[in-house]
Design a protein around this motif. Sequence first.
Motif, PDB file in Angstrom:
ATOM      1  N   LEU A  10       0.835  -1.204   0.000  1.00  0.00           N
ATOM      2  CA  LEU A  10       0.000   0.000   0.000  1.00  0.00           C
ATOM      3  C   LEU A  10       0.871   1.255   0.000  1.00  0.00           C
ATOM      4  O   LEU A  10       0.559   2.248  -0.655  1.00  0.00           O
ATOM      5  CB  LEU A  10      -0.928   0.008   1.217  1.00  0.00           C
ATOM      6  N   PHE A  11       1.978   1.174   0.731  1.00  0.00           N
ATOM      7  CA  PHE A  11       2.934   2.276   0.765  1.00  0.00           C
ATOM      8  C   PHE A  11       3.515   2.503  -0.630  1.00  0.00           C
ATOM      9  O   PHE A  11       3.589   3.630  -1.122  1.00  0.00           O
ATOM     10  CB  PHE A  11       4.041   1.929   1.776  1.00  0.00           C
ATOM     11  N   TYR A  12       3.876   1.393  -1.268  1.00  0.00           N
ATOM     12  CA  TYR A  12       4.414   1.438  -2.630  1.00  0.00           C
ATOM     13  C   TYR A  12       3.418   2.107  -3.571  1.00  0.00           C
ATOM     14  O   TYR A  12       3.766   2.968  -4.375  1.00  0.00           O
ATOM     15  CB  TYR A  12       4.700   0.000  -3.069  1.00  0.00           C
ATOM     16  N   MET A  13       2.147   1.710  -3.424  1.00  0.00           N
ATOM     17  CA  MET A  13       1.095   2.306  -4.241  1.00  0.00           C
ATOM     18  C   MET A  13       1.007   3.808  -3.977  1.00  0.00           C
ATOM     19  O   MET A  13       0.972   4.618  -4.901  1.00  0.00           O
ATOM     20  CB  MET A  13      -0.241   1.617  -3.918  1.00  0.00           C
ATOM     21  N   GLY A  14       1.016   4.184  -2.703  1.00  0.00           N
ATOM     22  CA  GLY A  14       0.851   5.583  -2.314  1.00  0.00           C
ATOM     23  C   GLY A  14       1.971   6.470  -2.806  1.00  0.00           C
ATOM     24  O   GLY A  14       1.723   7.492  -3.447  1.00  0.00           O
ATOM     25  N   ILE A  15       3.231   6.099  -2.543  1.00  0.00           N
ATOM     26  CA  ILE A  15       4.334   7.019  -2.881  1.00  0.00           C
ATOM     27  C   ILE A  15       4.462   7.202  -4.390  1.00  0.00           C
ATOM     28  O   ILE A  15       4.817   8.281  -4.853  1.00  0.00           O
ATOM     29  CB  ILE A  15       5.706   6.580  -2.306  1.00  0.00           C
ATOM     30  N   ASN A  16       4.144   6.157  -5.146  1.00  0.00           N
ATOM     31  CA  ASN A  16       4.367   6.278  -6.585  1.00  0.00           C
ATOM     32  C   ASN A  16       3.294   7.093  -7.296  1.00  0.00           C
ATOM     33  O   ASN A  16       3.438   7.396  -8.475  1.00  0.00           O
ATOM     34  CB  ASN A  16       4.505   4.897  -7.210  1.00  0.00           C
TER      35      ASN A  16
END
Lengths: 333, 273
Positions: B25-31
Amino acid sequence: MDNQFAPARVDMGRAGANYGVRSLMMLKQSASRGNTAQVNKRFFTREDAIGFLSIAPLVIPLLVVTIYPLFSVLYHSLTIWDGVNTKFVGLGNFEEIFLSNQFWILLKNNLILLLSVPLQLVVAFIVAVLLYEQVRGWKFFRSVYFLPSILSTVVIGFVFRAFFSYNGGLNTFLNTLGLGTLASDWLSDSTTAMAVIILCLIWTNFGYGVLIFLAGMSLLDPYVYESATIDGAGWFTKVFRITFPMLANVVEFFTVTTVIWTFTGLFGFIFSITNGGPGYDTTPIDYMVYLKAFKAGNNMGYACALAVILLIILIGLSRLQMYMTERSTKWSE
Amino acid sequence: MAKKLGRIIIFMVLMLIAVSMLYPLFYMGINTFKKSFDYMKDSLGLPSTLYLDNYVSLFRAYKIYVYFFNSLITSSCALVITLGIGIVSSYAFAKVNFKWKKQIYLAVLSLMMIPGMVMLIPLYVFYTRIGLIDNRLSLIIQFSVGSLPYAVFLLTSNFRGIPNEMIEAVKIDGGNYFTTIRAVIIPMGKAAIIAMGIFLFIGNWNELLFSMLFINTQSKMNMTAIIANFSNVHISNEPMILTGLTFTAIPMIIIYLVLQRYIIKGITVGSFK
């Protein structure tokens, strides 16, 4: 009667199929026992009328949107069908399916995907045992592990696809470590693509297992542990000789639910992660139903036959479960 | 001492798993804050600038709110219909004695066994024939009827716990069928009804198969369908896809954060006995 439906009550339909199978078993049982519950009711009473009127808005839509499609799929599996014109071909579709190599590839893919089930079971059980020790913040952990269950399969699938695609996170990570030679297009190789899907299934579903295992453990008798401790049993003995056997029904429930889910609930994952590719190397049977009917040539009769095979597999699984449940109750008697 | 060390190790393991749950989810958010070019160069690092164009174009060019609204409408309408029919029929199954009650109840529940994929083709043809393909009504019907057996299962087993005396009391006071439901069944079964409502909404919102196949016109699509569509069109612009995914996921995450109590309880409600 309720108690025969073991653990979870609601879980976004994941356990639905499992409950359905159990209901069918009970329906068969009550039919074979005869209708003894309602004695000497000769008249159509007022209460009957109230009852039938109350369930009419339930039963009529279900007849149209579930029972009718079920018979339709059974009939059209014996035909060549494009949605309008029907041509009866008997068992021709089934013959075509079983004689082609493709079907066996699909079945093999289903079986490979089933490998995720024991992995989920092991991870979920170990994590549940660790959490059961009342670790600080166990409620937080439980919530975080369950989080993927409320997300759409498309969201999960596309994030996994992004991470494992050529420009995605994993290859960037390998490059930073100086292992750039290991970087590859993970989703275009059938073995690694399958591994990514299995990883994704474990990631999504083990939190559900943790939740129901914890609920099961909370009902275990603490005295059993105390007396085991007095007898000098170590931690491992307690976990594998007491907790695991006592949770047998929860383990069975989780396994059956997850096996059925693996056969029927993966559309969103396959669609978003690999789209069934490369070739048909990650296409299970249920995804092929969709592809045959709507993508590859509008071959609806053939797709119906595949759907019927899927249904037969599910019924076979439920027979197996019935057999297993009978065996285990005999042993415990 | 050894015991304390053991606890710390257990905690670390659990923390590691928790991080791996949150990382995607973090990966999704930052990108979502990166240009496509920056994503290709480095998808792991934090965004160097706060680049908001993905969000802006999702609103301006793609009118994401249209699909958001579609999802909201279909999910809520289906939820209301399911609960309405579900409460009435579950009341009958739990508290009214009528002929063949048990058999009908079990037959309804056993329909849960049939997966959507098996019925997909006849359903598609059926909705085409009655002219509801490319009409959001087909989704509402499918969502609401599809989850009925499940709703009936949950609500009936809950309504059985309501004491008969309370229903009798309403009847003695001259209350009719509907008064009984309004004055006893709904207030007493509130917790189960709320839990069911949450599950129905989440399930409907996240549905992909029917949403994708029953609607052809873009402006009528649900979030999940438009994202599926979108990801094939913008296959090279990963940050844009991830922004769309974020929009699909955020309402569910908010619901989970706020109503977690009901969700966890709804799943584990003690029934091992």
